[in-house]
Scaffold this motif. Structure first.
Motif, mmCIF file in Angstrom:
data_model
loop_
_atom_site.group_PDB
_atom_site.id
_atom_site.type_symbol
_atom_site.label_atom_id
_atom_site.label_comp_id
_atom_site.label_asym_id
_atom_site.label_seq_id
_atom_site.Cartn_x
_atom_site.Cartn_y
_atom_site.Cartn_z
ATOM 1 N N UNK A 288 4.287 -16.442 22.449
ATOM 2 C CA UNK A 288 5.498 -15.594 22.523
ATOM 3 C C UNK A 288 5.211 -14.278 23.242
ATOM 4 N N UNK A 289 3.952 -13.941 23.295
ATOM 5 C CA UNK A 289 3.590 -12.647 23.867
ATOM 6 C C UNK A 289 3.041 -12.772 25.282
ATOM 7 N N UNK A 290 3.493 -13.805 25.974
ATOM 8 C CA UNK A 290 2.973 -14.065 27.310
ATOM 9 C C UNK A 290 4.111 -14.381 28.279
ATOM 10 N N UNK A 291 4.049 -13.818 29.466
ATOM 11 C CA UNK A 291 4.956 -14.235 30.543
ATOM 12 C C UNK A 291 4.081 -14.614 31.737
ATOM 13 N N UNK A 292 4.375 -15.754 32.328
ATOM 14 C CA UNK A 292 3.570 -16.222 33.456
ATOM 15 C C UNK A 292 4.402 -16.252 34.732
ATOM 16 N N UNK A 293 3.728 -16.120 35.850
ATOM 17 C CA UNK A 293 4.430 -16.231 37.124
ATOM 18 C C UNK A 293 3.564 -16.911 38.169
ATOM 19 N N UNK A 294 4.225 -17.392 39.190
ATOM 20 C CA UNK A 294 3.500 -17.927 40.356
ATOM 21 C C UNK A 294 4.280 -17.497 41.598
ATOM 22 N N UNK A 295 3.570 -17.031 42.614
ATOM 23 C CA UNK A 295 4.313 -16.511 43.771
ATOM 24 C C UNK A 295 4.803 -17.628 44.674
ATOM 25 N N UNK A 296 5.989 -17.337 45.192
ATOM 26 C CA UNK A 296 6.586 -18.265 46.137
ATOM 27 C C UNK A 296 6.860 -17.488 47.422
ATOM 28 N N UNK A 300 6.189 -10.771 51.625
ATOM 29 C CA UNK A 300 4.764 -10.537 51.878
ATOM 30 C C UNK A 300 4.028 -11.730 52.457
ATOM 31 N N UNK A 301 4.580 -12.923 52.312
ATOM 32 C CA UNK A 301 3.854 -14.081 52.812
ATOM 33 C C UNK A 301 4.345 -15.389 52.207
ATOM 34 N N UNK A 302 3.509 -16.384 52.376
ATOM 35 C CA UNK A 302 3.912 -17.740 51.973
ATOM 36 C C UNK A 302 3.548 -18.061 50.531
ATOM 37 N N UNK A 303 4.225 -19.070 50.023
ATOM 38 C CA UNK A 303 4.055 -19.479 48.630
ATOM 39 C C UNK A 303 2.612 -19.884 48.319
ATOM 40 N N UNK A 304 2.228 -19.694 47.072
ATOM 41 C CA UNK A 304 0.927 -20.147 46.577
ATOM 42 C C UNK A 304 0.720 -21.615 46.901
ATOM 43 N N UNK A 305 1.788 -22.397 46.680
ATOM 44 C CA UNK A 305 1.680 -23.843 46.905
ATOM 45 C C UNK A 305 1.528 -24.192 48.389
ATOM 46 N N UNK A 306 1.793 -23.243 49.269
ATOM 47 C CA UNK A 306 1.591 -23.503 50.700
ATOM 48 C C UNK A 306 0.158 -23.245 51.148
ATOM 49 N N UNK A 307 -0.658 -22.665 50.263
ATOM 50 C CA UNK A 307 -2.085 -22.497 50.567
ATOM 51 C C UNK A 307 -2.692 -23.896 50.603
ATOM 52 N N UNK A 308 -3.307 -24.236 51.759
ATOM 53 C CA UNK A 308 -3.794 -25.609 51.935
ATOM 54 C C UNK A 308 -4.859 -25.982 50.905
ATOM 55 N N UNK A 317 -0.929 -20.168 36.953
ATOM 56 C CA UNK A 317 -0.311 -18.841 37.034
ATOM 57 C C UNK A 317 -1.091 -17.907 37.960
ATOM 58 N N UNK A 318 -0.355 -17.224 38.834
ATOM 59 C CA UNK A 318 -0.974 -16.203 39.689
ATOM 60 C C UNK A 318 -0.585 -14.826 39.165
ATOM 61 N N UNK A 319 0.186 -14.832 38.092
ATOM 62 C CA UNK A 319 0.620 -13.597 37.427
ATOM 63 C C UNK A 319 0.664 -13.868 35.933
ATOM 64 N N UNK A 320 0.239 -12.899 35.149
ATOM 65 C CA UNK A 320 0.438 -13.021 33.697
ATOM 66 C C UNK A 320 0.580 -11.646 33.080
ATOM 67 N N UNK A 321 1.459 -11.566 32.109
ATOM 68 C CA UNK A 321 1.543 -10.382 31.270
ATOM 69 C C UNK A 321 1.320 -10.861 29.844
ATOM 70 N N UNK A 322 0.358 -10.274 29.163
ATOM 71 C CA UNK A 322 0.052 -10.666 27.788
ATOM 72 C C UNK A 322 0.083 -9.425 26.916
ATOM 73 N N UNK A 466 5.137 -21.363 34.850
ATOM 74 C CA UNK A 466 5.244 -20.024 35.417
ATOM 75 C C UNK A 466 6.593 -19.820 36.095
ATOM 76 N N UNK A 467 7.131 -18.597 35.961
ATOM 77 C CA UNK A 467 8.376 -18.260 36.665
ATOM 78 C C UNK A 467 8.013 -17.876 38.108
ATOM 79 N N UNK A 468 8.771 -18.402 39.048
ATOM 80 C CA UNK A 468 8.462 -18.074 40.443
ATOM 81 C C UNK A 468 8.883 -16.642 40.768
ATOM 82 N N UNK A 469 8.060 -15.952 41.545
ATOM 83 C CA UNK A 469 8.426 -14.614 42.027
ATOM 84 C C UNK A 469 8.064 -14.529 43.501
ATOM 85 N N UNK A 470 8.875 -13.805 44.262
ATOM 86 C CA UNK A 470 8.612 -13.736 45.698
ATOM 87 C C UNK A 470 7.328 -12.970 46.016
#
Ligand code: BG6
Length: 494
Positions: A288-296, A300-308, A317-322, A466-470
């Protein structure tokens, strides 16, 4: 007569870490005249190279006067070899024995540097390698490379495992070979100037101590933001994610230094004992005390998933708040908000200690620009190292408006002519001097993994998306919501 000779063997000398951090740090020590005389740097790798071709490879990474660079490089050598297998017998019996040539080369370099004197050879083995080869490498060092005359120290880098169990397996194997006093676990955040200042700031000043508790502090934020993504390191990063990459180690270590009690002395173990107590007072972080994110894709650039190098469909997750709680008398109920993210809008690492509202506030009607302003004590590690205090003042002029302003110490202004050493430079010097204060002890590592292992297992099992963030944004919206829930007040900057 005796001569001391120091050999620093960089295992994995052709890799990124060695080139970007280890060699430049060794060079900086040489340049600043902190390197003991008669030091040799021996690079070790599987790929065939010569002393000269290794020098050519690292030369561009060394910043300094050309003659100094060349003098340093003249003490850099290369040895080729395998890392061996997990089976000690196989290593010893293989022909040639794994690390046999390395041991011989170190001994030969010691002799040649000794200039005909009897030599005490001190040896550092710096493992700039993936942890998967730590077990064979450590076993082979033990078998073939220990100094017969001086001390031998092993430097290892994170990741120390992926969770409590794998970390303990790794530790158990290594601890059979080396004592804790021979092991230097690097967390380079402990080598940063402002990290090292925390102990001084807290315990050498009178005015902070009375405020430093749950009666006065509303929350503590420890923030890490990078404006770039995985940049081709996706293959490594994806197996770990931001919590293991940044939070469980770097940021948690900062938390310990902020929250610990005053140690009995400045001895490395007294300090680490206090850090350990903090870790042991933190309950495993609840989902409950965690929020996750992944960049899309974003500005600033291309999505994490576009990294070959990132596997398709990864949920890493490429982002986390705990939000963590230190359940002791000093900190009970005070949220420690830890936030780390890649591909965000800025480059920053800060500790922000937010004080509670002023009781019986005379200015309640006049909140700064419509919002309450709280005192905040900020330690900025990077960029522009600084310590500052946010305070409310009267806005200059005829009126009686309030403004939030800063009392600030900017290192680049105040200490203009004193360059701030790189973390790795300082930590390698500590290792040479046998000072373990800024290295992670095994029990600290265990306690740190205990806090995050249940959460990590839950995430790995697909329990949280993870919630996507630009790319280039402030990060996921849910993270701000979670932070707000802790009662944190966003201060306006004057
Ligand atoms: C490393 C992480 O430990 O720290 C990287 O693996 C991160 O992902 C780096 O970029 C940040 O270190 P610094 O010193 O540049 O803030």
């Amino acid at each position: 007569d005796e001569h001391n000779v120091l050999t620093v063997t960089v295992l994995g000398c052709t890799g990124d870490l060695a080139k970007k951090k280890t060699y430049p740090a060794l060079f900086a020590l040489f340049l600043h005249e902190h390197m003991p005389p008669r030091t040799v740097v021996l690079g070790y790798a599987r790929s065939p190279m010569t002393d000269e071709s290794l020098r050519d490879k690292i030369r561009p990474a060394l910043k300094g006067p050309k003659d100094k660079v060349e003098t340093f490089l003249a003490s850099c050598f290369f040895q080729q070899g395998e890392y061996g297998s997990d089976d000690p017998e196989e290593n010893a019996e293989s022909d040639p024995p794994v690390f046999g040539a390395l041991g011989d080369r170190v001994a030969a370099l010691e002799d040649s540097r000794g200039g005909g004197f009897r030599v005490t050879g001190h040896r550092i083995f710096y493992l700039a390698l993936p942890p998967s080869v730590y077990p064979p490498v450590c076993a082979n060092i033990k078998r073939a490379c220990m100094s017969p005359t001086g001390w031998t120290r092993i430097v290892v880098e994170k990741p120390f495992g992926k969770d409590l169990q794998s970390s303990e397996e790794l530790s158990a194997g290594i601890s059979k070979l080396f004592t804790e006093s021979q092991l230097y676990r690097i967390d380079h955040y402990l080598g940063k100037e402002l990290t090292q200042n925390l102990v001084v700031m807290r315990f050498a000043n009178r005015f902070l101590a009375p405020l430093w508790n749950r009666d006065n502090i509303a929350n503590v934020q420890i923030l890490f933001k990078e404006p770039f993504g995985t940049q081709g390191r996706g293959g490594y990063f994806d197996q770990y994610g931001i919590i293991r990459d940044i939070i469980q180690n770097h940021l948690l270590q900062l938390l310990c230094l902020v929250a610990m009690e005053k140690p009995c002395s400045l001895s490395p173990d007294d300090i680490r004992d206090e850090k350990l107590k903090v870790l042991r007072c933190i309950e495993p972080v609840s989902t409950d005390n965690v929020a996750l994110g992944q960049y899309t894709n974003g500005p600033g650039g291309e999505a994490y998933l576009d990294d070959a190098t990132v596997p398709a469909g990864s949920k890493a997750p490429t982002f986390a708040l705990c939000v963590l709680y230190v359940g002791n008398e000093r900190w009970d109920g005070v949220p420690f908000i830890i936030k780390a993210g890649k591909a965000l809008n800025e480059h920053k690492c800060e500790i922000r200690v937010q004080l509670k509202d002023v009781p019986g506030d005379l200015f309640a009607e006049q909140k700064v620009r419509g919002r309450q302003a709280r005192n905040e004590f900020v330690v900025r590690l990077q960029p522009d190292p600084a310590i500052y205090m946010k305070m409310t003042v009267k806005e200059p002029g005829l009126g009686m408006e309030l403004a939030q302003s800063e009392l600030e110490l900017l290192y680049t202004q105040k200490y203009e002519s004193t360059p701030i050493p790189e973390a790795y430079e300082r930590l390698i010097l500590d290792c040479i001097n046998g000072d373990q204060q800024h290295f992670v002890r095994r029990d600290e590592l265990v306690a740190a993994w205990k806090i995050f292992t249940p959460l990590l297992k839950y995430i790995d099992a697909g329990g949280m998306n993870p919630e996507l963030y630009p790319y280039g944004s402030r990060g996921p919206v849910n993270a701000d919501k979670l932070r707000e829930k802790t009662g944190h007040v966003l201060n306006l900057t004057a």
